[in-house]
Design a protein around this motif. Structure first.
Motif, PDB file in Angstrom:
ATOM      1  N   THR A   1       0.816  -1.231   0.174  1.00  0.00           N
ATOM      2  CA  THR A   1       0.027   0.008  -0.077  1.00  0.00           C
ATOM      3  C   THR A   1       0.836   1.139   0.003  1.00  0.00           C
ATOM      4  OG1 THR A   1      -0.053  -0.051   2.315  1.00  0.00           O
ATOM      5  CG2 THR A   1      -2.098  -1.375   1.139  1.00  0.00           C
ATOM      6  N   ARG A   2       2.104   1.057   0.395  1.00  0.00           N
ATOM      7  CA  ARG A   2       2.962   2.370   0.535  1.00  0.00           C
ATOM      8  C   ARG A   2       4.206   2.118  -0.694  1.00  0.00           C
ATOM      9  NH1 ARG A   2       3.994   4.866   6.491  1.00  0.00           N
ATOM     10  NH2 ARG A   2       2.093   5.379   6.951  1.00  0.00           N
TER      11      ARG A   2
ATOM     12  N   ASP B   1       0.659   6.664  -0.375  1.00  0.00           N
ATOM     13  CA  ASP B   1       0.106   5.559   0.809  1.00  0.00           C
ATOM     14  C   ASP B   1      -1.289   5.337   0.268  1.00  0.00           C
ATOM     15  OD1 ASP B   1      -0.878   3.814   2.867  1.00  0.00           O
ATOM     16  OD2 ASP B   1      -0.632   5.470   4.265  1.00  0.00           O
TER      17      ASP B   1
ATOM     18  N   SER C   1      -3.652   3.487   1.337  1.00  0.00           N
ATOM     19  CA  SER C   1      -4.506   2.943   2.474  1.00  0.00           C
ATOM     20  C   SER C   1      -5.560   4.423   2.951  1.00  0.00           C
ATOM     21  CB  SER C   1      -3.740   2.317   3.788  1.00  0.00           C
ATOM     22  OG  SER C   1      -3.117   3.477   4.277  1.00  0.00           O
TER      23      SER C   1
END
Ligand code: FES
Length: 390
Positions: A268-269, A369, A371
């Motif tokens: 996610t990053r 990111d 998320s």
């Protein structure tokens, strides 16, 4: 002088020489004796050297036979000595052992007969050989069974001999040699069966060079399959086969359980490079395929900044495309259009594109990111976490 019927051979010889006229006086015994004495001296030599002297010869040159013939002619052809010829069978090698003067009249006659037989000796082999053709003819008349090849045939069994003895039409079992001999002498009415020759084998019917190897492979496969079929055909084979197959399936399931699935989703990053790498107004599309994000350097409310737009259409979730020539994002599904800063301006899309959180990482690179998302319609784009000022 004695009568001619009672004359001895010597006297007959003397009389013959006297009558021939070439000798000495025939009436005187002395002359006869001389003639008798001289005759043995000349007779053997003449008989040996000149057996075919003509009758015009003198008595001294005449052979014993000629002299005897002359004497017999004179005696009317009778009184010829008809003694058996034991001397005739005497070997010729005995004659030279005695001198002519020492030979008796019988010996001379025997020598003369031997000479005659010697002349006719070459005929003896012919006489002895004559019966041979006659015997061969007789054998030929008796039939081919008595010929040499028939005698050389294999041994006959008792049934064959009895059948041949009882009836000529039912000879019974015979050997191959006899059958071959009989085949040569078939009856006139019967014709020997002629078998036509076999036709030539066509090319496609001829076996190739590798026929042997293929045949061996086929044989091996046939034997293997037959063995498996025999084994599997039995109830016991079917039961054991089922158990083995079930155990194999259980082992496969256990192995799959021991190795569960692993998520391979992207993190996610992730970092997208340094801020200076982006020119003002530039849209980086190289992270769209892997991470589903555009990195944009543009102005929002008059402030230059770098932000990350999610590449998902806000209408039904399709993936729009950046059109460099038109400087807009265009959704291929229903035609929604978005500006470079993500604000929707055409199509069914109800709201602007969403942003991901972005920041400067410790190494100075931009880090995205996924998320966290930010929506423009609820005022979230003013959050400093949704952009990097430049
Ligand atoms: Fe993009 Fe419909 S999903 S316009």
């Amino acid at each position: 002088m004695a009568k001619k019927d009672k004359m001895s051979v010597e006297e007959m010889l003397a009389a013959a020489r006297a009558s021939d006229g070439g000798g000495k006086g025939a009436d005187s015994p002395a002359a006869a004796g001389d003639a008798t004495e001289s005759a043995p001296e000349a007779t053997p030599a003449a008989a040996a050297e000149q057996p075919a002297t003509p009758p015009a010869k003198k008595a001294s040159a005449m052979s014993v036979e000629e002299m005897l013939a002359a004497a017999r002619a004179e005696k009317k052809g009778g009184a010829a000595p008809s003694k058996p010829a034991p001397a005739a069978s005497a070997p010729a090698a005995d004659a030279p052992q005695k001198k002519p003067g020492q030979m008796s009249v019988e010996e001379m006659l025997a020598a003369a007969r031997g000479e005659k037989k010697g002349a006719a000796a070459p005929a003896k082999p012919a006489a002895k050989a004559a019966p041979k053709p006659a015997a061969a003819k007789a054998a030929a008349k008796k039939g081919p069974a008595k010929k040499g090849p028939a005698k050389e045939a294999g041994p006959k069994d008792t049934a064959s001999i009895l059948a041949a003895a009882r009836s000529a039409s039912k000879p019974g079992p015979i050997s191959k040699a006899e059958a071959a001999a009989q085949g040569k002498t078939l009856p006139a009415g019967k014709k020997k069966l002629e078998v036509p020759p076999m036709p030539a084998k066509p090319g496609y019917a001829k076996a190739p060079a590798t026929a042997g190897a293929n045949a061996e492979r086929r044989g091996f496969l046939a034997v293997t399959l037959a063995s498996i079929g025999v084994y599997m055909g039995s109830a016991l084979g079917i039961g054991f086969g089922t158990i083995i197959a079930t155990n194999l399936l259980w082992l496969l399931g256990l192995a799959r359980y021991m190795f569960p699935n692993i998520l391979t989703e992207p993190p996610t990053r992730f970092k997208v490079g340094f801020p200076d790498e982006l020119a003002p107004g530039q849209v980086a599309t190289k992270f769209k395929a892997q991470f589903g994000v555009w990195i944009v350097r543009d102005e929002y409310d008059g402030a230059p900044q770098i932000f990350a737009l999610q590449s998902v259409c806000t209408h039904l979730g399709c993936t729009p495309n950046w059109l460099e020539g038109e400087q807009k994002f265009k959704c291929p599904c229903h035609g929604s259009g978005f500006y470079k800063d993500g604000i929707n301006f055409e199509g069914p899309a109800p709201r602007p594109l969403e942003r991901f959180a972005i920041r400067i990482a410790d190494d100075g690179q931009l880090e995205v990111d996924k998320s966290r998302t930010y929506k423009e319609e609820i005022g979230q784009w003013s959050d400093t976490a949704s952009y990097v000022p430049v």
